[in-house]
Design a protein around this motif. Sequence first.
Motif, PDB file in Angstrom:
ATOM      1  N   LYS A 154      39.647  25.909  46.712  1.00 61.46           N
ATOM      2  CA  LYS A 154      39.532  26.069  48.471  1.00 61.46           C
ATOM      3  C   LYS A 154      40.335  25.399  49.024  1.00 61.46           C
ATOM      4  O   LYS A 154      40.236  24.204  49.773  1.00 61.46           O
ATOM      5  CB  LYS A 154      38.042  26.030  49.179  1.00 61.46           C
ATOM      6  N   ILE A 185      33.479  30.261  49.033  1.00 58.60           N
ATOM      7  CA  ILE A 185      32.553  28.835  48.145  1.00 58.60           C
ATOM      8  C   ILE A 185      31.596  28.124  48.872  1.00 58.60           C
ATOM      9  O   ILE A 185      32.712  27.855  50.009  1.00 58.60           O
ATOM     10  CB  ILE A 185      33.549  28.315  47.366  1.00 58.60           C
ATOM     11  N   TYR A 215      36.716  24.490  41.126  1.00 57.22           N
ATOM     12  CA  TYR A 215      36.344  25.778  42.379  1.00 57.22           C
ATOM     13  C   TYR A 215      37.692  25.030  43.396  1.00 57.22           C
ATOM     14  O   TYR A 215      37.748  24.294  43.242  1.00 57.22           O
ATOM     15  CB  TYR A 215      35.325  25.125  42.980  1.00 57.22           C
ATOM     16  N   LYS A 218      29.911  22.273  48.201  1.00 53.42           N
ATOM     17  CA  LYS A 218      30.522  22.085  46.535  1.00 53.42           C
ATOM     18  C   LYS A 218      32.018  21.143  46.735  1.00 53.42           C
ATOM     19  O   LYS A 218      31.958  19.740  45.656  1.00 53.42           O
ATOM     20  CB  LYS A 218      31.179  23.323  46.542  1.00 53.42           C
ATOM     21  N   SER A 242      40.164  34.749  42.148  1.00 51.09           N
ATOM     22  CA  SER A 242      40.442  34.258  44.049  1.00 51.09           C
ATOM     23  C   SER A 242      39.380  35.183  44.227  1.00 51.09           C
ATOM     24  O   SER A 242      38.990  36.661  44.683  1.00 51.09           O
ATOM     25  CB  SER A 242      41.579  35.032  44.191  1.00 51.09           C
ATOM     26  N   THR A 277      34.196  24.133  35.280  1.00 50.75           N
ATOM     27  CA  THR A 277      33.751  25.338  36.140  1.00 50.75           C
ATOM     28  C   THR A 277      34.959  24.421  37.135  1.00 50.75           C
ATOM     29  O   THR A 277      35.290  23.588  37.048  1.00 50.75           O
ATOM     30  CB  THR A 277      32.859  25.993  37.004  1.00 50.75           C
ATOM     31  N   ARG A 290      37.404  20.862  42.950  1.00 49.15           N
ATOM     32  CA  ARG A 290      36.237  20.517  42.774  1.00 49.15           C
ATOM     33  C   ARG A 290      35.686  21.011  41.170  1.00 49.15           C
ATOM     34  O   ARG A 290      36.429  22.145  40.381  1.00 49.15           O
ATOM     35  CB  ARG A 290      34.874  21.108  43.320  1.00 49.15           C
ATOM     36  N   THR A 293      40.677  31.110  48.185  1.00 53.94           N
ATOM     37  CA  THR A 293      38.929  30.845  47.185  1.00 53.94           C
ATOM     38  C   THR A 293      39.516  31.351  45.864  1.00 53.94           C
ATOM     39  O   THR A 293      39.860  32.094  45.852  1.00 53.94           O
ATOM     40  CB  THR A 293      37.931  30.985  48.099  1.00 53.94           C
ATOM     41  N   GLN A 314      37.484  30.431  41.425  1.00 57.51           N
ATOM     42  CA  GLN A 314      37.119  29.827  40.698  1.00 57.51           C
ATOM     43  C   GLN A 314      37.013  30.001  39.611  1.00 57.51           C
ATOM     44  O   GLN A 314      36.957  31.536  39.452  1.00 57.51           O
ATOM     45  CB  GLN A 314      35.030  29.637  41.560  1.00 57.51           C
TER      46      GLN A 314
END
Length: 201
Positions: free
Chosen positions: A62, A185, A60, A189, A181, A58, A68, A40, A42
Amino acid sequence: MTRRIFIFAMTALLAIYAGAASAQQLSLGQLSGYLNQLQTAQGGFTQINADGTLSTGTIYIKRPGRIRFEYNPPEKSLVIGQGGQLAIFDPRSNQNPETYPLNQTPLGIILQRNVDLGRARMVTNQTSDGTTTTITAQDPDNPQYGNIQLVFTANPIELRQWIVTDDTGTQTTVILNDLVSGGGINDRKFNIVAATRDWRP
């Protein structure tokens, strides 16, 4: 004395060169290992679009298979990768998001469950300037899908930037800002169905 100074200078230069060479020697195995342990992450991003305009937002991640991009106003776009699909939400459209198979985009390469950059014909170029290592990767079975150029720094290894060249030759650059990292999350999302239902441009 002069000879001593010369020898000392040469030793120092060799040490500097050895350090630079070491920075240049990030192997494909090391880079694969880094991506595979990046479960993960972000952070912020700056995107340079094909027409030269800039977007921010931003990101994200995973892994495997989920990503995202939330774009800041005034753009307010949204891109979600999940379930083998990449969905693009356009605030200028009243239609459902456009969707594409994730494995037919270069982003699919780094979102695979097991990234193996050493696979034959996957990495087509690798360079280093002593500070960063840059590789260009493609789906070796489907090079027509385009490629992704990844830029890494070392000590510790970190992904800093990528340039996606799609199947039409269009390039999009994403510069990562303070990518952190680890941590949880929420799966929501990355839920394309939920995002479609909640989408308010």
